[in-house]
Design a protein around this motif. Structure first.
Motif, PDB file in Angstrom:
ATOM      1  N   PRO A   5       0.836  -1.159   0.010  1.00 31.85           N
ATOM      2  CA  PRO A   5      -0.068   0.109   0.091  1.00 31.85           C
ATOM      3  C   PRO A   5       0.893   1.427  -0.103  1.00 31.85           C
ATOM      4  N   ASP A   6       0.287   2.362  -0.682  1.00 30.82           N
ATOM      5  CA  ASP A   6       1.041   3.527  -0.807  1.00 30.82           C
ATOM      6  C   ASP A   6       1.882   4.022   0.314  1.00 30.82           C
ATOM      7  N   THR A  12       7.962   3.110   0.598  1.00 28.47           N
ATOM      8  CA  THR A  12       8.979   3.915   0.553  1.00 28.47           C
ATOM      9  C   THR A  12      10.356   3.213   0.052  1.00 28.47           C
ATOM     10  N   GLU A  13      10.691   2.254   1.013  1.00 25.68           N
ATOM     11  CA  GLU A  13      11.871   1.411   0.712  1.00 25.68           C
ATOM     12  C   GLU A  13      11.908   1.064  -0.746  1.00 25.68           C
ATOM     13  N   TYR A  14      10.832   0.507  -1.271  1.00 22.16           N
ATOM     14  CA  TYR A  14      10.670   0.037  -2.763  1.00 22.16           C
ATOM     15  C   TYR A  14      10.752   1.218  -3.566  1.00 22.16           C
ATOM     16  N   GLU A  15      10.321   2.376  -3.500  1.00 23.57           N
ATOM     17  CA  GLU A  15      10.351   3.405  -4.335  1.00 23.57           C
ATOM     18  C   GLU A  15      11.959   3.939  -4.349  1.00 23.57           C
ATOM     19  N   LEU A  19      14.672   3.787  -7.199  1.00 19.87           N
ATOM     20  CA  LEU A  19      15.300   5.304  -7.419  1.00 19.87           C
ATOM     21  C   LEU A  19      16.856   5.209  -7.307  1.00 19.87           C
ATOM     22  N   VAL A  20      17.499   4.432  -6.490  1.00 17.48           N
ATOM     23  CA  VAL A  20      18.709   4.124  -6.590  1.00 17.48           C
ATOM     24  C   VAL A  20      19.407   3.361  -7.598  1.00 17.48           C
ATOM     25  N   ALA A  21      18.594   2.065  -7.774  1.00 16.10           N
ATOM     26  CA  ALA A  21      18.900   1.472  -9.057  1.00 16.10           C
ATOM     27  C   ALA A  21      18.785   2.358 -10.266  1.00 16.10           C
ATOM     28  N   ALA A  22      18.182   3.290 -10.556  1.00 16.36           N
ATOM     29  CA  ALA A  22      18.232   4.052 -11.971  1.00 16.36           C
ATOM     30  C   ALA A  22      19.211   5.009 -11.737  1.00 16.36           C
ATOM     31  N   LEU A  34      16.674  12.238  -6.792  1.00 15.71           N
ATOM     32  CA  LEU A  34      17.266  11.835  -5.542  1.00 15.71           C
ATOM     33  C   LEU A  34      18.043  12.925  -4.901  1.00 15.71           C
ATOM     34  N   TYR A  35      18.350  13.799  -5.361  1.00 12.32           N
ATOM     35  CA  TYR A  35      18.878  15.159  -4.881  1.00 12.32           C
ATOM     36  C   TYR A  35      17.846  16.003  -4.726  1.00 12.32           C
TER      37      TYR A  35
END
Length: 193
Positions: A5-6, A12-15, A19-22, A34-35
């Motif tokens: 769920p959102d 948050t960790e999934y997002e 983000l880190v992977a990208a 990220l910045y």
């Protein structure tokens, strides 16, 4: 695989993981995201060491460059935000060392004396001046322990000496500050009417 769920911490960790992977793949938009997401909290760290916003932004930019350089080292053992703040802090301290400057204590709106303490008649600028007069290593240990909240083990690791040495420098800093606070010149607030 269903997404959590959102508002859950897992979302948050999934997002953050996405983000880190990208970012690690060199995605400029992800790096900008990220910045923008973590820059404001990292800026708070920099503001403690910089006399003005421009200097703090320069420290932030240097720190965030380190974040991007070391992003592949983040192991998801703690929060991403905490890790970023720590990398920015280390980068800031490194920048001061390279410039042979030391961090300064920035205190906002503390223009009132505190009651019933040895410093009750001092203003923040007087205390900053006293801390700045400490020997360099003792001042750095005092700052890391009393202001940043590092343990003696962390300080010893960071400054490459023993925990006992860290304790000694902290006690020396406290002793010198206590002596200066008890000097006659600091017993009365120079601004009091």
């Amino acid at each position: 695989m269903a997404l959590p769920p959102d508002s859950s911490p897992l979302t948050t960790e999934y997002e953050e993981r996405k983000l880190v992977a990208a970012c690690l793949k060199g995605d400029r938009r992800a790096q900008e995201d990220l910045y923008r997401r973590f820059g404001p909290v990292a800026l708070q760290v920099c503001r403690r060491y910089a006399p003005g916003r421009e200097e703090a932004m320069a420290l932030l930019n240097g720190g965030m460059m380190k974040v991007f350089e070391k992003l592949d080292q983040f192991r998801w053992e703690g929060s991403l935000e905490g890790w970023i703040k720590r990398v920015v802090f280390h980068s800031t301290i490194d920048q001061f060392r390279r410039q042979r400057k030391r961090p300064t204590l920035e205190i906002a709106s503390w223009d009132q004396p505190t009651a019933d303490t040895a410093t009750h008649e001092l203003y923040a600028e007087d205390l900053c001046r006293m801390i700045d007069m400490l020997p360099e290593t003792s001042k750095e240990v005092f700052w890391l322990f009393a202001v940043e909240g590092y343990s003696h083990a962390e300080i010893a690791d960071k400054l490459h000496f023993s925990e006992g040495n860290s304790r000694w420098h902290l006690n020396k800093a406290r002793q010198l500050l206590r002596e200066r606070l008890n000097q006659e010149t600091h017993k009365h607030n120079r601004y009091a009417g």
